[in-house]
Design a protein around this motif. Structure first.
Motif, PDB file in Angstrom:
ATOM      1  N   ASP A  58       0.828  -1.209   0.000  1.00 23.57           N
ATOM      2  CA  ASP A  58       0.000   0.000   0.000  1.00 23.57           C
ATOM      3  C   ASP A  58       0.863   1.261   0.000  1.00 23.57           C
ATOM      4  O   ASP A  58       0.550   2.240  -0.696  1.00 23.57           O
ATOM      5  N   ARG A  61       2.420   1.659  -3.428  1.00 23.95           N
ATOM      6  CA  ARG A  61       1.379   2.039  -4.383  1.00 23.95           C
ATOM      7  C   ARG A  61       1.120   3.547  -4.320  1.00 23.95           C
ATOM      8  O   ARG A  61       1.000   4.214  -5.351  1.00 23.95           O
ATOM      9  N   LYS A  62       1.028   4.095  -3.100  1.00 20.98           N
ATOM     10  CA  LYS A  62       0.810   5.535  -2.941  1.00 20.98           C
ATOM     11  C   LYS A  62       1.942   6.327  -3.585  1.00 20.98           C
ATOM     12  O   LYS A  62       1.714   7.338  -4.249  1.00 20.98           O
ATOM     13  N   HIS A  65       1.732   6.230  -7.446  1.00 18.91           N
ATOM     14  CA  HIS A  65       0.694   7.115  -7.975  1.00 18.91           C
ATOM     15  C   HIS A  65       1.066   8.580  -7.781  1.00 18.91           C
ATOM     16  O   HIS A  65       0.866   9.399  -8.693  1.00 18.91           O
ATOM     17  N   GLY A  94      -5.209  -1.827 -10.833  1.00 16.59           N
ATOM     18  CA  GLY A  94      -6.258  -0.831 -10.735  1.00 16.59           C
ATOM     19  C   GLY A  94      -6.836  -0.769  -9.332  1.00 16.59           C
ATOM     20  O   GLY A  94      -6.238  -1.239  -8.365  1.00 16.59           O
ATOM     21  N   GLU A  95      -8.020  -0.200  -9.240  1.00 21.35           N
ATOM     22  CA  GLU A  95      -8.701  -0.088  -7.952  1.00 21.35           C
ATOM     23  C   GLU A  95      -9.451  -1.387  -7.668  1.00 21.35           C
ATOM     24  O   GLU A  95      -9.305  -2.373  -8.385  1.00 21.35           O
ATOM     25  N   SER A  96     -10.269  -1.374  -6.616  1.00 20.05           N
ATOM     26  CA  SER A  96     -11.035  -2.567  -6.265  1.00 20.05           C
ATOM     27  C   SER A  96     -11.958  -2.968  -7.410  1.00 20.05           C
ATOM     28  O   SER A  96     -12.577  -2.113  -8.052  1.00 20.05           O
ATOM     29  N   TYR A  97     -12.031  -4.263  -7.655  1.00 24.10           N
ATOM     30  CA  TYR A  97     -12.863  -4.776  -8.744  1.00 24.10           C
ATOM     31  C   TYR A  97     -14.310  -4.882  -8.281  1.00 24.10           C
ATOM     32  O   TYR A  97     -14.600  -5.309  -7.160  1.00 24.10           O
ATOM     33  N   ILE A 119      -8.818  -7.033  -7.158  1.00 22.55           N
ATOM     34  CA  ILE A 119      -8.161  -5.869  -7.769  1.00 22.55           C
ATOM     35  C   ILE A 119      -8.449  -5.852  -9.260  1.00 22.55           C
ATOM     36  O   ILE A 119      -8.277  -6.852  -9.960  1.00 22.55           O
ATOM     37  N   SER A 120      -8.880  -4.695  -9.765  1.00 20.80           N
ATOM     38  CA  SER A 120      -9.252  -4.555 -11.172  1.00 20.80           C
ATOM     39  C   SER A 120      -8.030  -4.346 -12.070  1.00 20.80           C
ATOM     40  O   SER A 120      -7.007  -3.822 -11.627  1.00 20.80           O
ATOM     41  N   SER A 124      -4.862  -0.124 -15.928  1.00 19.41           N
ATOM     42  CA  SER A 124      -3.529  -0.561 -15.488  1.00 19.41           C
ATOM     43  C   SER A 124      -2.754  -1.089 -16.689  1.00 19.41           C
ATOM     44  O   SER A 124      -3.348  -1.456 -17.705  1.00 19.41           O
TER      45      SER A 124
END
Length: 214
Positions: A58, A61-62, A65, A94-97, A119-120, A124
């Motif tokens: 996490d 990831r921050k 981005h 990606g974000e949550s699927y 995860i989507s 991505s």
């Protein structure tokens, strides 16, 4: 010296930008860092990330981005072990699927008992799994992968087409890959990387692989 550019440097159109990421903390790392013999424990077969490992994902990831790197990376190459797959999709996915999305999920929910949502793959880069950037082959159960057919269910949007065998035929219970063999595998991997058309690539791999990717 006239202060001009070094004529020996490669022109930019012949260069690639490679971002190398070591997987986050795996379950095997917790005891293995205290006692190396713990890596022989069969309970750590293809060990998943710990909760601390997911916190590390996490955090990275921050950063990815915030720095704009998430928009520049054209391809994510990952070792086909659970901890690297989880790290790769967690950082660069990606974000949550949600059901109804017009894209396959990169990771199903609760993979490796993570408690994580799916995860989507939406917005991505493509993800591809490559055997040649795996951890040292042999002896340590944590370095043996599951079958590709199992991974394809857990990571539907990851491309496993370059992996020739469903079962892990490269890992041997009683033979550890030599340093020379690992170096040759690393050279093969880098040569393959040069054949890719993408200019900015992220590689999610293991500590032992770092020394030949420089």
């Amino acid at each position: 010296m006239d202060g001009g550019p070094d004529p020996s440097l490669y022109p930019l159109h012949r260069c690639k930008t490679i971002h190398v990421v070591r997987h986050a903390q795996g379950l095997h790392n917790v005891e293995g860092e205290k006692n190396y013999k713990a890596y022989l424990n069969p309970e750590y077969l293809d060990a998943p990330l710990t909760q601390l490992g997911w916190q590390q994902v996490d955090y990275l990831r921050k950063h990815v981005h915030a720095s704009g790197l998430s928009k520049r990376v054209e391809l994510v190459v990952t070792s086909p072990l659970l901890r690297t797959l989880q790290t790769a999709v967690g950082v660069f996915g990606g974000e949550s699927y949600m059901n109804g999305m017009n894209a396959l999920p990169l990771m199903a929910a609760n993979v490796g008992n993570s408690g994580r949502a799916s995860i989507s793959s939406l917005n991505s880069p493509p993800f591809i799994a490559v055997e040649d950037c795996r951890e040292h082959f042999g002896v340590h159960p944590c370095d043996k992968r599951h079958n590709v057919s199992e991974y394809q269910v857990l990571f539907p949007a990851v491309d496993f087409s370059l992996i020739e065998s469903d079962e892990d035929v490269l890992w041997k219970a009683d033979v550890r890959e030599t340093t020379e063999e690992l170096a040759a595998r690393g050279s093969k991997f880098l040569n393959w990387l040069w054949t890719r058309k993408e200019k900015e690539i992220a590689i999610v791999t293991h500590s032992r692989v770092f020394w030949f990717i420089h």
